[in-house]
Write a protein that holds these residues in place. Structure first.
Motif, PDB file in Angstrom:
ATOM      1  N   UNK A  79       0.820  -1.213   0.000  1.00  0.00           N
ATOM      2  CA  UNK A  79       0.000   0.000   0.000  1.00  0.00           C
ATOM      3  C   UNK A  79       0.853   1.262   0.000  1.00  0.00           C
ATOM      4  N   UNK A  80       2.046   1.188   0.586  1.00  0.00           N
ATOM      5  CA  UNK A  80       2.928   2.351   0.651  1.00  0.00           C
ATOM      6  C   UNK A  80       3.543   2.709  -0.699  1.00  0.00           C
ATOM      7  N   UNK A  81       3.755   1.714  -1.546  1.00  0.00           N
ATOM      8  CA  UNK A  81       4.548   1.919  -2.760  1.00  0.00           C
ATOM      9  C   UNK A  81       3.725   2.193  -4.016  1.00  0.00           C
ATOM     10  N   UNK A 137      15.966   2.177  -0.096  1.00  0.00           N
ATOM     11  CA  UNK A 137      15.469   3.253   0.764  1.00  0.00           C
ATOM     12  C   UNK A 137      16.598   3.963   1.498  1.00  0.00           C
ATOM     13  N   UNK A 138      17.539   3.207   2.025  1.00  0.00           N
ATOM     14  CA  UNK A 138      18.625   3.830   2.785  1.00  0.00           C
ATOM     15  C   UNK A 138      19.595   4.572   1.867  1.00  0.00           C
ATOM     16  N   UNK A 139      19.914   4.005   0.720  1.00  0.00           N
ATOM     17  CA  UNK A 139      20.804   4.673  -0.231  1.00  0.00           C
ATOM     18  C   UNK A 139      20.203   6.011  -0.676  1.00  0.00           C
ATOM     19  N   UNK A 140      18.893   6.025  -0.923  1.00  0.00           N
ATOM     20  CA  UNK A 140      18.220   7.260  -1.334  1.00  0.00           C
ATOM     21  C   UNK A 140      18.310   8.324  -0.243  1.00  0.00           C
ATOM     22  N   UNK A 141      18.171   7.903   1.002  1.00  0.00           N
ATOM     23  CA  UNK A 141      18.226   8.849   2.119  1.00  0.00           C
ATOM     24  C   UNK A 141      19.624   9.431   2.284  1.00  0.00           C
ATOM     25  N   UNK A 163      11.943  15.009  -8.436  1.00  0.00           N
ATOM     26  CA  UNK A 163      11.033  14.761  -7.312  1.00  0.00           C
ATOM     27  C   UNK A 163      10.943  13.285  -6.952  1.00  0.00           C
ATOM     28  N   UNK A 164      11.232  12.395  -7.895  1.00  0.00           N
ATOM     29  CA  UNK A 164      11.194  10.965  -7.595  1.00  0.00           C
ATOM     30  C   UNK A 164      12.266  10.613  -6.563  1.00  0.00           C
ATOM     31  N   UNK A 165      13.337  11.405  -6.510  1.00  0.00           N
ATOM     32  CA  UNK A 165      14.373  11.216  -5.496  1.00  0.00           C
ATOM     33  C   UNK A 165      14.000  11.937  -4.202  1.00  0.00           C
ATOM     34  N   UNK A 166      13.639  13.209  -4.302  1.00  0.00           N
ATOM     35  CA  UNK A 166      13.371  13.999  -3.094  1.00  0.00           C
ATOM     36  C   UNK A 166      12.187  13.450  -2.300  1.00  0.00           C
ATOM     37  N   UNK A 167      11.132  13.055  -2.990  1.00  0.00           N
ATOM     38  CA  UNK A 167       9.952  12.551  -2.285  1.00  0.00           C
ATOM     39  C   UNK A 167      10.206  11.180  -1.662  1.00  0.00           C
ATOM     40  N   UNK A 168      10.959  10.338  -2.367  1.00  0.00           N
ATOM     41  CA  UNK A 168      11.318   9.048  -1.775  1.00  0.00           C
ATOM     42  C   UNK A 168      12.209   9.254  -0.548  1.00  0.00           C
ATOM     43  N   UNK A 175      10.621   4.771   6.679  1.00  0.00           N
ATOM     44  CA  UNK A 175      10.573   3.367   6.249  1.00  0.00           C
ATOM     45  C   UNK A 175      11.790   2.581   6.722  1.00  0.00           C
ATOM     46  N   UNK A 176      12.942   3.253   6.796  1.00  0.00           N
ATOM     47  CA  UNK A 176      14.171   2.575   7.205  1.00  0.00           C
ATOM     48  C   UNK A 176      14.033   1.980   8.607  1.00  0.00           C
TER      49      UNK A 176
END
Length: 216
Positions: A79-81, A137-141, A163-168, A175-176
């Motif tokens: 549901x989150x993705x 998720x962690x790499x993006x953060x 925005x696909x990077x910033x919003x994730x 999520x981490x």
């Protein structure tokens, strides 16, 4: 704890990628073009669209394996993705003025290998897919904001096109926490450090192949 070991491994490899990967180095030098960034976004959109079906595949496997913690984790993730590919579509529209559909000619072999690998590890053992989720998720953060900063300041590519990077990155900070809880759960205790590291190394390998091919 396994979660902390996975986190430390990703930290180390993410720093290596930032220092030596050609795609990331192009952003540091201000050499990444808007066309190359669009190729990256096209591949990310394509990759993201497979996340919900892969999570459903992992959920079914967790049910077969009798892993209730994994079942709850994958069920919540589904549901989150949903709908995150729309962010990438908006980025392409910001770059080109419109978005019609993913350019399949832009989807490279690194992306295809990554997706095939996801199916393989899910079918082997659904728990292994959590390692990819933690990586993504962690790499993006930890590297997302640095990447966007280089795009803006050095490559003249606006934040609105990423925005696909910033919003994730914003969502994945929370999520981490869930990812680490699952990795530290007793249902993960049967894996050796070598098995875990192999999955993570392969994941980094396919990711780097994907981003580097966006340069060409």
């Amino acid at each position: 704890m396994l979660g902390e070991k996975v986190k430390a491994f990703i930290d180390k490899e993410a720093d290596r990628v930032a220092r030596s990967n050609p795609f990331f180095q192009a952003t540091y030098r201000g050499e990444l073009t808007a066309q190359q960034w669009e190729k990256f976004i096209q591949n990310i959109i394509y990759l993201i669209r497979f996340t919900p079906p892969h999570l459903k595949r992992a959920l079914k496997k967790a049910q077969v394996q009798g892993l209730p913690t994994m079942q709850r984790f994958f069920s919540e993730k589904i549901s989150e993705e949903v709908g995150h590919d729309k962010w990438g579509e908006q980025d392409v529209a910001s770059l080109k003025g419109e978005f019609q559909e993913v350019d399949l000619d832009a989807i490279n072999s690194g992306t295809q290998k990554m997706l095939a690998y996801h199916k393989d590890i899910i079918d082997r053992d659904c728990r292994l897919y959590v390692l990819y989720i933690m990586f993504a998720e962690y790499f993006t953060v930890i590297k997302g904001e640095e990447l966007i900063g280089n795009l803006e300041k050095k490559c003249n590519i606006a934040r609105d096109c990423a925005s696909v990077i910033t919003k994730h990155s914003d969502l994945d900070r929370e999520h981490i926490i869930d990812d680490l809880k699952v990795l530290n759960h007793e249902e993960f205790s049967s894996f050796s450090d070598d098995e875990i590291e192999k999955i993570l190394r392969n994941t980094f390998c396919f990711y780097e192949e994907m981003v580097n091919q966006c340069l060409h």
